[in-house]
Write a protein that holds these residues in place. Structure first.
Motif, short mmCIF file in Angstrom:
data_model
loop_
_atom_site.label_atom_id
_atom_site.label_comp_id
_atom_site.label_asym_id
_atom_site.label_seq_id
_atom_site.Cartn_x
_atom_site.Cartn_y
_atom_site.Cartn_z
N CYS A 180 19.42 15.75 -22.88
CA CYS A 180 19.17 16.08 -24.29
C CYS A 180 18.94 17.57 -24.44
O CYS A 180 18.34 18.23 -23.57
CB CYS A 180 17.94 15.33 -24.81
SG CYS A 180 18.13 13.55 -24.89
N TYR A 181 19.37 18.11 -25.58
CA TYR A 181 19.12 19.51 -25.95
C TYR A 181 18.42 19.50 -27.31
O TYR A 181 18.70 18.64 -28.16
CB TYR A 181 20.43 20.29 -26.03
CG TYR A 181 21.15 20.40 -24.69
CD1 TYR A 181 20.86 21.44 -23.83
CD2 TYR A 181 22.07 19.43 -24.29
CE1 TYR A 181 21.51 21.54 -22.59
CE2 TYR A 181 22.71 19.51 -23.07
CZ TYR A 181 22.42 20.57 -22.22
OH TYR A 181 23.05 20.65 -20.99
N PRO A 182 17.52 20.45 -27.54
CA PRO A 182 16.72 20.44 -28.79
C PRO A 182 17.56 20.60 -30.05
O PRO A 182 17.20 20.07 -31.11
CB PRO A 182 15.76 21.62 -28.60
CG PRO A 182 15.73 21.88 -27.14
CD PRO A 182 17.08 21.51 -26.62
N GLY A 207 34.61 12.17 -20.57
CA GLY A 207 34.31 13.59 -20.73
C GLY A 207 32.82 13.85 -20.66
O GLY A 207 32.03 13.05 -20.14
N LYS A 208 32.39 14.99 -21.21
CA LYS A 208 30.99 15.36 -21.18
C LYS A 208 30.27 14.73 -22.36
O LYS A 208 30.67 14.87 -23.50
CB LYS A 208 30.84 16.88 -21.24
CG LYS A 208 29.41 17.36 -21.08
CD LYS A 208 29.33 18.87 -20.96
CE LYS A 208 27.89 19.31 -20.71
NZ LYS A 208 27.80 20.79 -20.58
N LEU A 209 29.17 13.99 -22.08
CA LEU A 209 28.39 13.31 -23.12
C LEU A 209 26.94 13.76 -23.02
O LEU A 209 26.30 13.62 -21.97
CB LEU A 209 28.49 11.79 -22.93
CG LEU A 209 27.70 10.93 -23.92
CD1 LEU A 209 28.19 11.15 -25.35
CD2 LEU A 209 27.83 9.44 -23.54
N VAL A 210 26.42 14.31 -24.13
CA VAL A 210 25.04 14.79 -24.18
C VAL A 210 24.39 14.29 -25.46
O VAL A 210 25.03 13.71 -26.33
CB VAL A 210 24.97 16.33 -24.11
CG1 VAL A 210 25.56 16.85 -22.81
CG2 VAL A 210 25.68 16.95 -25.31
N CYS A 211 23.08 14.55 -25.57
CA CYS A 211 22.33 14.18 -26.76
C CYS A 211 21.68 15.43 -27.36
O CYS A 211 21.41 16.41 -26.66
CB CYS A 211 21.23 13.17 -26.43
SG CYS A 211 21.82 11.68 -25.62
N THR A 265 14.07 15.03 -23.34
CA THR A 265 14.92 15.79 -22.42
C THR A 265 16.02 14.92 -21.82
O THR A 265 16.99 15.44 -21.26
CB THR A 265 14.08 16.37 -21.27
OG1 THR A 265 13.41 15.31 -20.59
CG2 THR A 265 13.06 17.37 -21.81
N GLU A 266 15.84 13.59 -21.94
CA GLU A 266 16.84 12.66 -21.39
C GLU A 266 16.70 11.31 -22.10
O GLU A 266 15.59 10.84 -22.36
CB GLU A 266 16.62 12.48 -19.88
CG GLU A 266 17.57 11.50 -19.21
CD GLU A 266 16.97 10.09 -19.14
OE1 GLU A 266 17.76 9.12 -19.18
OE2 GLU A 266 15.73 9.97 -19.08
N ILE A 267 17.84 10.73 -22.48
CA ILE A 267 17.87 9.39 -23.10
C ILE A 267 18.99 8.60 -22.45
O ILE A 267 20.13 9.07 -22.38
CB ILE A 267 18.09 9.47 -24.63
CG1 ILE A 267 16.94 10.21 -25.32
CG2 ILE A 267 18.23 8.06 -25.23
CD1 ILE A 267 17.14 10.39 -26.81
#
Length: 705
Positions: free
Chosen positions: A78-80, A61-65, A71-73
């Motif tokens: 990445c989102y604040p 699925g969708k994976l974010v930080c 901004t990216e890891i």
């Protein structure tokens, strides 16, 4: 009630219903997510956030930080903050220090996140300051419907969904299966996952609950009862604070999905348990009794738990009071060990029917044992027909087959398939041999849905577990419903023995004819009205254990001995001298103890034990949760190690088990009816062929009574 109050109450009920629906939906979102955010993700491989992101890297699925600066890891956006996410995620993994988790959880709830999993410790298990943080997390979940796994846990895995929500390296190697794991310890959760994977089973969902601020054992059981990928549940408990509610949940779940359980606490590990999970251990005996009565199968070790759950994921016996099994073995030595283990657990291996033995005899060389167990010697071409003949015997409920791996003479799937197809009865295969041979046998049998156990001990365990599950489900199908007696006046204590026995009589429990006397003159006057011989007892409220102070005089037959008994009791220091209970002596019989205690977690629990006043020394007792049914009481009596004493052992009277059961049911009902009472004890209860009589009774009230 005014119209305004009715409207307010209706609105409140509707709000609670919506919140409960939200909590239920968010629980499913947490464990079966389609989108995940990792808070505290890091490029530093030594940090938990980095490992959590790595184990989730194959999530479909969708994976974010969520990170305030990056901004990216590791290639993920990445989102604040949670507020900056383009849409709410189903699951947020919080790999951040404890002091920051409350704020993050509140922001997640505000953004509409389904659930959070908190990696870090530093909460209720560490003391007062950590407990405050934990309480704040609980308040957020209760108010918003956000679900929380943990804190202080290694997380969960759902291999079928590609969701490996854990910071532990290598956990992503656990395969997909049909056993779900619910463990209070994250380490135990992973241990069971690896054990099941080693058995070739894998897991459906495996969750470590940690401090269980929000998501607890009951939530998981209800979720897994509905999960189509889960066929069996492996449960690990360290401490139970909501026992009665867990009992009711298990009663709903176990008829649908078999539950095997392991309970910590056979030895005194209280302080370690507190430091580990924040739960103080309760009585293990009561916990085991409650799980069993609710239909679960309790085992002793994690190895046994994994094996039992693996068997349950493939086969299950129909509910039955007792089961008969057959054993077919290609080697006599292992067969003897398996037979011994089965019989030690009370499982019958009945002699096979004449027709069955005729079929087997025609297929085996002379001098082989064919009555049950069936010793075939080295498996030959007729092995499949032997297994089928045994399985078709009407007296047999399940068949255990053991054979050392010899692919040239025994193909397990080929050997067992005819019996499986002809009878549908559970057949379990046990074997040992080279790893490649075992892997092939396991995979071939899996197609048939046939469980496989490695070695004779595990094969015996499989049989014992199948039998226990069937018996426990049969008992559960005969369970009593909780009902209150007609409205009874609240009682106030303390009670002396006379008042306690009068209360027992009101619940149908027999007690000897007696007279309570407050003066010596009254005692002398009552002496002539009672049938001799008599027992004379001190009746002081401040002397609960009369025998320990010499306050019980037996076999009083005449006035001189009666006067001497009164003198002895008058010499015992007490606030109420000269109070005596004069009682007709009961007929000879076997002495038991029957009592009930209000456990803070499990509620009213009933105990039946042998030994009467020597019960603690004998230490032969069983526990059940009230309300008891006649079946419950009968099962409890049968579980006593010294049950032969009830059946006319060496000149003792044969005891009326129905009368004992009636007493046990009654004391349980008494505690259900009277919440002001914390404990009831009949000790001894004297039982013979025709009656069960309370010779002494104790009633203990709560502090406010």
């Amino acid at each position: 009630m005014s119209q305004a109050r009715q409207s307010a109450a209706s609105t409140e009920a509707a709000t609670e219903s919506v919140l409960e629906d939200t909590r239920r939906a968010n629980l499913a979102r947490l464990f079966k997510p389609q989108s995940i955010a990792v808070v505290g993700a890091s490029a530093d491989s030594a940090k938990a956030g980095s490992q959590a992101l790595k184990t989730l890297s194959r999530f479909p699925g969708k994976l974010v930080c969520v990170h305030p600066r990056e901004t990216e890891i590791q290639g993920f956006t990445c989102y604040p903050s949670f507020a900056d996410l383009p849409e709410p995620v189903d699951l947020a993994v919080l790999a951040i220090p404890a002091q920051h988790c409350v704020k993050a959880a509140a922001e997640a709830a505000e953004r509409g996140v389904g659930g959070v999993f908190i990696v870090s410790g530093g909460f209720g298990e560490t003391g007062a300051e950590g407990a405050k943080l934990q309480d704040a997390l609980g308040e957020i979940c209760a108010r918003t419907g956000l679900r929380l796994l943990g804190p202080n846990t290694s997380g969960f895995v759902n291999p079928a969904a590609g969701c490996i929500a854990s910071f532990v390296p290598g956990v992503d190697t656990i395969g997909t299966g049909h056993v779900s794991v619910v463990a209070q310890s994250g380490g135990v959760n992973l241990s069971l996952g690896y054990l099941l994977d080693r058995l070739g089973e894998g897991v459906s969902i495996a969750a470590g609950l940690g401090n269980a601020v929000d998501v607890g054992t009951r939530d998981m059981l209800d979720l897994l009862a509905e999960d189509e990928n889960t066929r069996a549940i492996a449960l690990h408990l360290e401490g139970v604070t909501d026992g009665r509610a867990l009992f009711e949940t298990l009663k709903r779940v176990t008829p649908r999905k078999p539950v095997a359980a392991v309970v910590a606490g056979r030895a005194d590990i209280g302080e370690f348990a507190v430091s580990h999970t924040g739960n103080l251990m309760g009585s293990r005996e009561r916990t085991v009794a409650a799980l069993t009565q609710a239909g679960a199968v309790v085992v002793d070790t994690l190895d046994e738990l994994a094996q039992a759950a693996a068997v349950f994921s493939r086969r299950r016996l129909q509910p039955k009071a007792s089961n008969a099994m057959a054993l077919i073995t290609g080697q006599a030595g292992p067969g003897l060990l398996i037979t011994d283990a089965l019989k030690a657990s009370g499982i019958a291996l009945p002699e096979l029917g004449p027709t069955t033995m005729e079929k087997i005899e025609a297929l085996l060389p002379p001098m082989t044992f064919i009555k049950n167990p069936v010793d075939t010697g080295r498996p030959g071409p007729g092995f499949p027909e032997i297994v089928r003949a045994v399985a078709e015997d009407e007296a047999i409920d399940a068949v255990l087959v053991f054979g050392i791996s010899e692919p040239s003479v025994l193909d397990p799937a080929t050997a067992l398939r005819p019996a499986e197809q002809a009878t549908g009865k559970p057949i379990v295969f046990g074997t040992l041999g080279p790893a490649k041979d075992l892997e092939k046998a396991h995979d071939d049998l899996a197609v048939l849905g046939t469980p496989m156990a490695i070695g004779p001990d595990r094969l015996a365990l499989a049989g014992v577990a199948l039998d226990a599950d069937a018996r426990h489900q049969w008992r559960l199908s005969h369970a009593a419903r909780t009902t209150l007696s007609p409205v009874r006046e609240q009682l106030t204590g303390p009670f002396d023995e006379s008042a306690a026995k009068q209360l027992m009589r009101s619940y149908g429990i027999a007690a000897p004819r007696s007279v309570l006397c407050k003066t010596r003159e009254a005692a002398l006057a009552a002496f002539g009205d009672l049938q001799k011989p008599l027992v004379v007892k001190i009746a002081a409220e401040d002397v609960p254990h009369k025998t320990e102070v010499g306050g019980v005089i037996l076999n009083v037959r005449d006035e001189p001995s009666f006067s001497a008994a009164l003198d002895r009791i008058a010499a015992i220091p007490t606030k109420t001298p000269n109070r005596v209970l004069i009682e007709e002596m009961a007929p000879e019989g076997v002495e038991l103890i029957v009592g009930a205690v209000r456990d803070p977690s499990w509620g009213p629990c009933v105990v039946i034990g042998l030994g009467g006043v020597q019960a603690e020394a004998v230490s032969d007792s069983v526990v059940g949760l009230a309300p008891l049914s006649e079946t419950d009481a009968a099962v409890m009596l049968e579980a006593l190690r010294g049950k032969k004493l009830l059946d006319g052992f060496r000149g003792l009277p044969k005891c009326d088990r129905t009368a004992i059961a009636s007493v046990a049911i009654a004391v349980g009902q008494l505690l259900l009816d009277h919440p002001e009472i914390t404990e009831v004890e009949i000790n001894p209860l004297r039982v013979n062929e025709t009656s069960a009589v309370a010779l002494d009774a104790l009633v203990v009230f709560g502090e406010k009574s």
